[in-house]
Design an enzyme around this catalytic site. Structure first.
Site, mmCIF file in Angstrom:
data_model
loop_
_atom_site.group_PDB
_atom_site.id
_atom_site.type_symbol
_atom_site.label_atom_id
_atom_site.label_comp_id
_atom_site.label_asym_id
_atom_site.label_seq_id
_atom_site.Cartn_x
_atom_site.Cartn_y
_atom_site.Cartn_z
ATOM 1 C CB SER A 264 -0.896 -0.001 1.233
ATOM 2 O OG SER A 264 -0.106 0.055 2.399
ATOM 3 C CG ASP A 265 1.620 5.669 -1.758
ATOM 4 O OD1 ASP A 265 2.564 5.854 -0.974
ATOM 5 O OD2 ASP A 265 1.461 6.364 -2.791
ATOM 6 C CG HIS A 266 3.362 7.431 3.567
ATOM 7 N ND1 HIS A 266 4.673 7.748 3.343
ATOM 8 C CD2 HIS A 266 3.224 7.341 4.900
ATOM 9 C CE1 HIS A 266 5.312 7.860 4.470
ATOM 10 N NE2 HIS A 266 4.462 7.609 5.435
ATOM 11 N N GLY A 267 -0.119 5.668 4.288
ATOM 12 C CA GLY A 267 -1.385 6.043 4.932
ATOM 13 C C GLY A 267 -2.631 5.489 4.273
ATOM 14 C CB ALA A 268 -3.086 3.536 1.170
#
Ligand code: BGC
Length: 744
Positions: A264-268
């Site tokens: 996942s990307d940051h904070g997703a």
């Protein structure tokens, strides 16, 4: 090929089965957690987490000794002694910074991309890293989006070809190599199509367009062996990518046979709550994992909730095992179980200097950067500068070491980059006298400056007033024979979270240019920016325009090489430059409509704006040279194409006048009689060719039925018999054409 060795597959699965069979739920969850070293997670805290088997991989640390220390902890003190992998955003270089990806795409040069990939991998693996979050393969057609700077532009084919070259060159012959850097393509999927170019916004798109125009680069990245896929932050037709089973399971795993890691990307994960598809962090964890996300970047919640979700049977152990298998699987493929220290073979010696000059690849950076510069205008052959002259270098970007590196400049050190002013001083011989004045701030608006400086200080407001800066610049320019105005955006303006509703040079610099014009000397405008800009006024003021993007550590020297004629520019735009924001989206491969506008024979009831032209100011594929090239009419080996019989289309390209130089011969195709409306042009091939003065070369392209395929309204990939046009030329506007036919 860098694909995992399939003969090894059985052995690998046996190994993973045995290991997973011995792991506790908590240890498995630990593998899914990607932790960023930083203020929230200082090294000491992370060492403890490693010892407790709470971490699967680390990112944002990038020095040998730190990596060695963390890895030693993992293989000596964690319960199952599973090695970590170390990741970082090596997007356009590690220590040596190359031009931003949009600039690299302007080279249309596969070998230049390979150089960037190899050098980046070498330097990053010498730092101890195992994996990069690159390349970004999001096709993007909206210059308001700041992240167009990180991709290869608006075209599917160009992005795919350059993406392939980047993945292959980063990963090298074998993923286990000493200097192989594993590649995670991103952002899957369609992040480049966020509505209105506003970062993190939603994407709504027809399946035809998705499969035809936006998916191929990712698919080719995977076919090229990319070990990872970063999941996009956006929704796709309403479903967030991180909760999108269709995307992450059906398309990625079943259809494309991807066997690597999704992250996942940051904070997703927690953003699934904001998206309105999860009602709590716990719910978001369950949904993302069940949808096919394997690893959680900067994890906050996987560690917290998965054990309980398993205990209460809300998540199946098989679902956890499958994600864990992906993480362990790429560690296996990278050879980390055999040698966890493959990229940190020894402890760094006292004398090892992380930022030493010897570690840089300046020659490669200079050569590549020179290939990415695009000549947009050259009236009266102002360029290149050959004779004795007094040159006034003016502009807030002319001597900015940080800006020339661009965004995502990894471990690059601004102090090591060469500015335009320095480059000109280095390269020019005694015949050229160089004067300098800053002239203006990049931007005067204090609110925008405050915004841009939030996380990294990057835009300053000069102590002198704008009027004083201007006065000084005019005085300096008045003494010169020729003005070089270095204008554009600061690197922070073309970055993540840097969408703009106006894609113009800021007013502070526009004013400077207008005032310089009044002096009456010829003006060369050197642009530094990370997105297509609207340049109508500037294109009228300037006698010559060079687009240099953010050209990296050796940018200043490379720009000077071009300005002084040591290198003949050969870059071509990978994105259309709109005239105004109101025209966006402007891209070359649009549909024709039933009422196409005809500039020569305008009619009210045709598709156009009555207050602006339809087309871009500078089209896709455009770029001049100091030489004049001529392309002959197209000759084809036959007019009828079939599966058994491809056609050869060829032209002769001649360097009619000027110095030796390269240009890019571009092949486009149009389907004139399909069951659905097809684009007016689609790039299907390109070749970069070098020609000496007076030299002619024959350039041919094989037209294969595969090039004529498209996704029809039933979502089948087919080619249909009928009439096509083949176009060949040196940009997407000026093309020779020939009709051909496809028979069944
Ligand atoms: C970006 C990614 C990047 C990640 C890690 C995110 O904010 O969207 O492209 O790889 O950060 O730095």
């Amino acid at each position: 090929m860098s694909k995992p060795d399939t003969s090894n597959e059985r052995k690998k699965q046996d190994f993973l089965n045995e290991l997973i069979g011995r792991m506790t739920v908590e240890e498995k969850v630990g593998q899914l957690r990607l932790i960023s070293i930083g203020p929230e997670n200082p090294t000491e805290k992370v060492l403890k987490m490693i010892e407790n088997s709470e971490v699967g991989a680390i990112f944002n640390t990038r020095t040998k000794n730190e990596i060695r220390k963390l890895q030693e902890k993992a293989v000596n003190s964690s319960s199952k002694k599973i090695p970590l992998f170390f990741a970082f955003d090596v997007v356009h270089g590690e220590r040596t910074i190359f031009p931003i990806p949009l600039g690299l795409a302007s080279s249309w040069d596969v070998s230049a991309i390979e150089t960037v990939g190899r050098v980046s991998a070498f330097e990053a693996t010498e730092d101890g890293l195992n994996l990069t979050w690159a390349p970004m393969l999001d096709v993007s057609r909206d210059p308001r989006w700041g992240r167009v700077s990180e991709g290869f532009g608006e075209d599917t084919y160009l992005t795919s070809e350059l993406g392939r070259a980047m993945v292959l060159s980063l990963q090298g012959e074998s993923l286990r190599g000493r200097h192989s850097l594993a590649s995670t393509i991103k952002h899957f999927a369609l992040y480049g199509a966020v509505e209105g170019g506003r970062d993190y916004n939603s994407v709504d798109m027809s399946l035809q367009r998705m499969f035809q125009e936006y998916f191929p680069p990712y698919q080719i990245g995977i076919e090229s062996g990319a070990i990872g896929v970063m999941v996009a932050l956006n929704t796709i037709n309403g479903v967030p990518a991180n909760s999108n089973q269709w995307l992450l399971k059906k398309i990625l795993r079943e259809d494309w046979k991807f066997s690597g890691l999704t992250v996942s990307d940051h904070g997703a994960i927690k953003e699934l709550i904001e998206h309105g598809v999860a009602d709590s962090p716990r719910d978001a964890v369950r949904i993302s994992l069940q949808s096919g996300v394997n690893m959680s970047m900067s994890d906050e919640f996987f560690g917290k909730f998965i054990p309980d979700l398993i205990a209460r049977k809300e998540l199946k152990i098989e679902e956890l095992d499958s994600a864990c298998r992906s993480v362990l699987g790429i560690k296996y493929d990278m050879g980390l179980f055999e040698d966890p220290f493959v990229h940190v073979p020894e402890k760094p010696t006292e004398s090892f200097e992380t930022n030493s000059e010897e570690r840089l690849h300046r020659k490669e950076a200079r050569e590549v950067a020179a290939k990415t510069i695009v000549l947009l205008k050259n009236e009266n052959q102002v360029l290149s500068i050959k004779k004795k002259t007094k040159l006034a270098v003016i502009g807030p970007l002319a001597d900015s070491k940080r800006d020339i590196m661009g965004s995502w400049s990894a471990a690059g050190v601004a102090g090591q980059s060469v500015t335009v002013l320095e480059g000109l001083k280095n390269v020019s011989d005694s015949g050229i006298e160089i004067l300098y004045s800053k002239g203006s701030n990049v931007i005067d608006d204090p609110k925008i400056i405050q915004f841009l400086n939030q996380y990294e200080f990057s835009v300053d407001l000069d102590e002198k007033s704008p009027d004083e800066l201007l006065r000084e610049a005019k005085k300096v320019a008045g003494k010169a024979d020729l003005i070089l105005a270095v204008l554009g955006e600061s690197q922070a303006m073309a970055n993540e979270a840097s969408s703009r509703s106006e894609i113009r040079i800021p007013e502070s610099q526009k004013r400077l240019l207008r005032e310089l014009k009044k002096i009456g000397k010829p003006i060369i405008l050197l642009l530094m920016n990370g997105r297509p800009l609207s340049l109508v006024e500037e294109s009228e003021i300037a006698d010559a325009i060079l687009e240099s993007w953010f050209s990296g550590t050796e940018g200043g020297n490379a720009i000077a090489d071009v300005i002084l004629g040591k290198v003949n520019p050969s870059g071509k735009l990978p994105m259309s430059f709109p005239r105004s924001e109101g025209q966006i989206p402007v891209y070359y491969n649009h549909l024709n409509t039933g009422r196409p506008y005809n500039e020569k024979n305008p009619d009210k009831y045709t598709s156009h704006y009555y207050d602006d032209k339809n087309g871009p100011l500078y089209p896709f594929g455009f770029g001049l040279s100091y030489s004049k090239f001529h392309v002959s009419d197209i000759e084809v080996s036959g007019e009828v194409l079939s599966l058994k019989k491809p056609i050869l289309a060829k032209v002769e390209v001649k360097n009619v006048s000027g110095p030796p130089g390269e240009t890019v011969v571009q092949l486009y195709i149009r389907d004139l009689t399909a069951s659905i409306s097809r684009p007016v042009l689609e790039l299907k091939g390109f070749k970069k060719v070098f020609l000496n003065p007076g030299e002619t070369k024959e350039i041919s392209f094989e037209i294969q039925p595969k090039m004529l395929e498209f996704w029809n309204s039933e979502m089948n990939l087919i080619s249909e018999k009928g009439k096509f046009k083949v176009f060949i030329g040196l940009d997407s506007l000026h093309l020779k054409e020939k009709e051909i036919y496809l028979e069944e």
